[in-house]
Structure formats: C-alpha cells, structure tokens
Write a protein that holds these residues in place. Structure first.
Motif, PDB file in Angstrom:
ATOM      1  N   UNK A  26     -19.629 -16.614 -20.251  1.00 35.27           N
ATOM      2  CA  UNK A  26     -19.520 -15.572 -21.525  1.00 35.27           C
ATOM      3  C   UNK A  26     -18.804 -16.028 -22.713  1.00 35.27           C
ATOM      4  N   UNK A  27     -17.758 -16.839 -22.447  1.00 32.27           N
ATOM      5  CA  UNK A  27     -17.200 -17.719 -23.580  1.00 32.27           C
ATOM      6  C   UNK A  27     -18.258 -18.554 -24.209  1.00 32.27           C
ATOM      7  N   UNK A  28     -18.871 -19.441 -23.515  1.00 28.91           N
ATOM      8  CA  UNK A  28     -19.982 -20.468 -24.168  1.00 28.91           C
ATOM      9  C   UNK A  28     -21.007 -19.439 -24.767  1.00 28.91           C
ATOM     10  N   UNK A  29     -21.567 -18.428 -24.363  1.00 31.98           N
ATOM     11  CA  UNK A  29     -22.619 -17.589 -25.085  1.00 31.98           C
ATOM     12  C   UNK A  29     -22.149 -16.937 -26.299  1.00 31.98           C
ATOM     13  N   UNK A  30     -20.801 -16.469 -26.111  1.00 38.38           N
ATOM     14  CA  UNK A  30     -20.364 -15.962 -27.500  1.00 38.38           C
ATOM     15  C   UNK A  30     -20.178 -16.973 -28.457  1.00 38.38           C
ATOM     16  N   UNK A  31     -19.531 -18.070 -28.063  1.00 40.85           N
ATOM     17  CA  UNK A  31     -19.128 -19.207 -29.066  1.00 40.85           C
ATOM     18  C   UNK A  31     -20.502 -19.810 -29.583  1.00 40.85           C
ATOM     19  N   UNK A  32     -21.567 -19.745 -28.760  1.00 39.06           N
ATOM     20  CA  UNK A  32     -22.881 -20.387 -29.351  1.00 39.06           C
ATOM     21  C   UNK A  32     -23.639 -19.052 -30.370  1.00 39.06           C
ATOM     22  N   UNK A  33     -23.529 -18.029 -30.124  1.00 45.33           N
ATOM     23  CA  UNK A  33     -23.906 -16.874 -31.122  1.00 45.33           C
ATOM     24  C   UNK A  33     -23.223 -16.872 -32.236  1.00 45.33           C
ATOM     25  N   UNK A  34     -21.808 -17.037 -32.199  1.00 47.43           N
ATOM     26  CA  UNK A  34     -21.087 -17.189 -33.489  1.00 47.43           C
ATOM     27  C   UNK A  34     -21.417 -18.309 -34.390  1.00 47.43           C
ATOM     28  N   UNK A  35     -21.549 -19.456 -33.574  1.00 48.68           N
ATOM     29  CA  UNK A  35     -21.736 -20.692 -34.530  1.00 48.68           C
ATOM     30  C   UNK A  35     -23.092 -20.398 -35.044  1.00 48.68           C
ATOM     31  N   UNK A  36     -24.093 -20.103 -34.334  1.00 45.51           N
ATOM     32  CA  UNK A  36     -25.376 -19.995 -34.840  1.00 45.51           C
ATOM     33  C   UNK A  36     -25.760 -18.775 -35.929  1.00 45.51           C
ATOM     34  N   UNK A  37     -24.868 -17.696 -35.899  1.00 45.06           N
ATOM     35  CA  UNK A  37     -25.002 -16.538 -36.958  1.00 45.06           C
ATOM     36  C   UNK A  37     -24.200 -16.751 -38.254  1.00 45.06           C
ATOM     37  N   UNK A  38     -22.909 -17.310 -37.847  1.00 43.20           N
ATOM     38  CA  UNK A  38     -21.964 -17.128 -39.027  1.00 43.20           C
ATOM     39  C   UNK A  38     -21.711 -18.639 -39.532  1.00 43.20           C
ATOM     40  N   UNK A  39     -22.406 -18.808 -40.880  1.00 41.00           N
ATOM     41  CA  UNK A  39     -22.004 -20.362 -41.540  1.00 41.00           C
ATOM     42  C   UNK A  39     -20.543 -20.631 -41.861  1.00 41.00           C
ATOM     43  N   UNK A  40     -20.224 -21.897 -42.029  1.00 45.35           N
ATOM     44  CA  UNK A  40     -18.904 -22.284 -42.580  1.00 45.35           C
ATOM     45  C   UNK A  40     -19.398 -22.142 -44.033  1.00 45.35           C
ATOM     46  N   UNK A  41     -18.565 -21.667 -44.829  1.00 45.35           N
ATOM     47  CA  UNK A  41     -18.423 -21.576 -46.303  1.00 45.35           C
ATOM     48  C   UNK A  41     -17.228 -21.572 -46.884  1.00 45.35           C
ATOM     49  N   UNK A  42     -17.005 -22.256 -48.000  1.00 44.77           N
ATOM     50  CA  UNK A  42     -15.634 -22.361 -48.596  1.00 44.77           C
ATOM     51  C   UNK A  42     -15.721 -22.015 -50.007  1.00 44.77           C
ATOM     52  N   UNK A  43     -16.762 -21.135 -50.405  1.00 47.41           N
ATOM     53  CA  UNK A  43     -16.968 -20.691 -51.906  1.00 47.41           C
ATOM     54  C   UNK A  43     -15.450 -20.070 -52.453  1.00 47.41           C
ATOM     55  N   UNK A  44     -14.989 -19.218 -51.581  1.00 51.60           N
ATOM     56  CA  UNK A  44     -13.760 -18.604 -52.285  1.00 51.60           C
ATOM     57  C   UNK A  44     -12.516 -19.891 -52.514  1.00 51.60           C
ATOM     58  N   UNK A  45     -12.598 -20.435 -51.770  1.00 48.02           N
ATOM     59  CA  UNK A  45     -11.597 -21.649 -51.843  1.00 48.02           C
ATOM     60  C   UNK A  45     -11.921 -22.563 -52.923  1.00 48.02           C
ATOM     61  N   UNK A  46     -13.232 -22.868 -53.282  1.00 43.36           N
ATOM     62  CA  UNK A  46     -13.558 -23.485 -54.322  1.00 43.36           C
ATOM     63  C   UNK A  46     -13.464 -22.996 -55.555  1.00 43.36           C
ATOM     64  N   UNK A  47     -13.628 -21.441 -55.701  1.00 42.95           N
ATOM     65  CA  UNK A  47     -13.599 -20.611 -56.835  1.00 42.95           C
ATOM     66  C   UNK A  47     -12.272 -20.356 -57.059  1.00 42.95           C
ATOM     67  N   UNK A  48     -11.248 -20.816 -56.426  1.00 45.62           N
ATOM     68  CA  UNK A  48      -9.703 -20.422 -56.496  1.00 45.62           C
ATOM     69  C   UNK A  48      -9.545 -18.875 -56.344  1.00 45.62           C
TER      70      UNK A  48
END
Length: 112
Positions: A26-48
C-alpha cells in the motif's frame, strides 16, 4: 478552516482507489501514484509568494487547485495522507550538499 485530511479528494487527485492496508504494498502504491500525479513545482518560491505548510493550505493548492508543490509541500501532503490511511509517518528535514561542507549547509529539503 479545514482541519482534517480530505482522503477521498486526495485519492481522486492521485488516482489511487485500492483498498488501503497498513503494509509495504500500500505504501509503495500510494507513493507511486502521488509521484505520478502531482508534479514538483516551485513557481510560488520563484515569484516571491508566501507559502503555507498548513495541511489545509497544502491540500487546497496541490489537491483542489491541482497544482504541484516543492518538497516541503509534498512531504506535508504525503504525511497527511499516510496518517489518514493509518500509517505513522516520520517527517524529516535534510541538507542538500553540493559544494558547501555538510555541517554548514542549511536544511532546505524535506521528506517523509
């Protein structure tokens, strides 16, 4: 203000609809689904823009608004999901060491 984790919304966001169990599969499948569906994004950091790590704010951004987040946001969301599923996650912060000596590097990374 939302104070509980919205597990059904999170499961829909990551497309994970398996029967939850407290086990490695379960842990592995939730982690894989999370990583596949929700991207890394740092736009808010870059925009201050200010970033809240309150669970309700992270859920609003990454789940309801279907945006991505940076490591602290992902760690907060994933830990909340694991707790809602019955796991007992441990949160950590870490140093990213490239050139700076390890003992001088700031703790700028989070993981669960």
């Amino acid at each position: 203000m939302q104070t509980t984790f919205d597990l059904p919304a999170y499961r829909n966001r990551i497309g994970w609809h398996a029967a939850p169990r407290i086990d490695l599969a379960t842990l592995a499948s939730v982690l894989a689904a999370h990583m596949h569906a929700i991207p890394f994004e740092n736009l808010d950091v870059l925009l201050g823009r200010a970033i809240s790590l309150e669970l309700s704010a992270v859920q609003s951004k990454l789940v309801a608004a279907r945006r991505g987040g940076y490591c602290f946001e992902h760690a907060a969301l994933f830990a909340g999901a694991l707790e809602a599923l019955g796991f007992a996650p441990r949160r950590h912060i870490a140093r990213v060491v490239v050139i700076t000596p390890r003992d001088l590097a700031p703790r700028t990374h989070a993981f669960v």
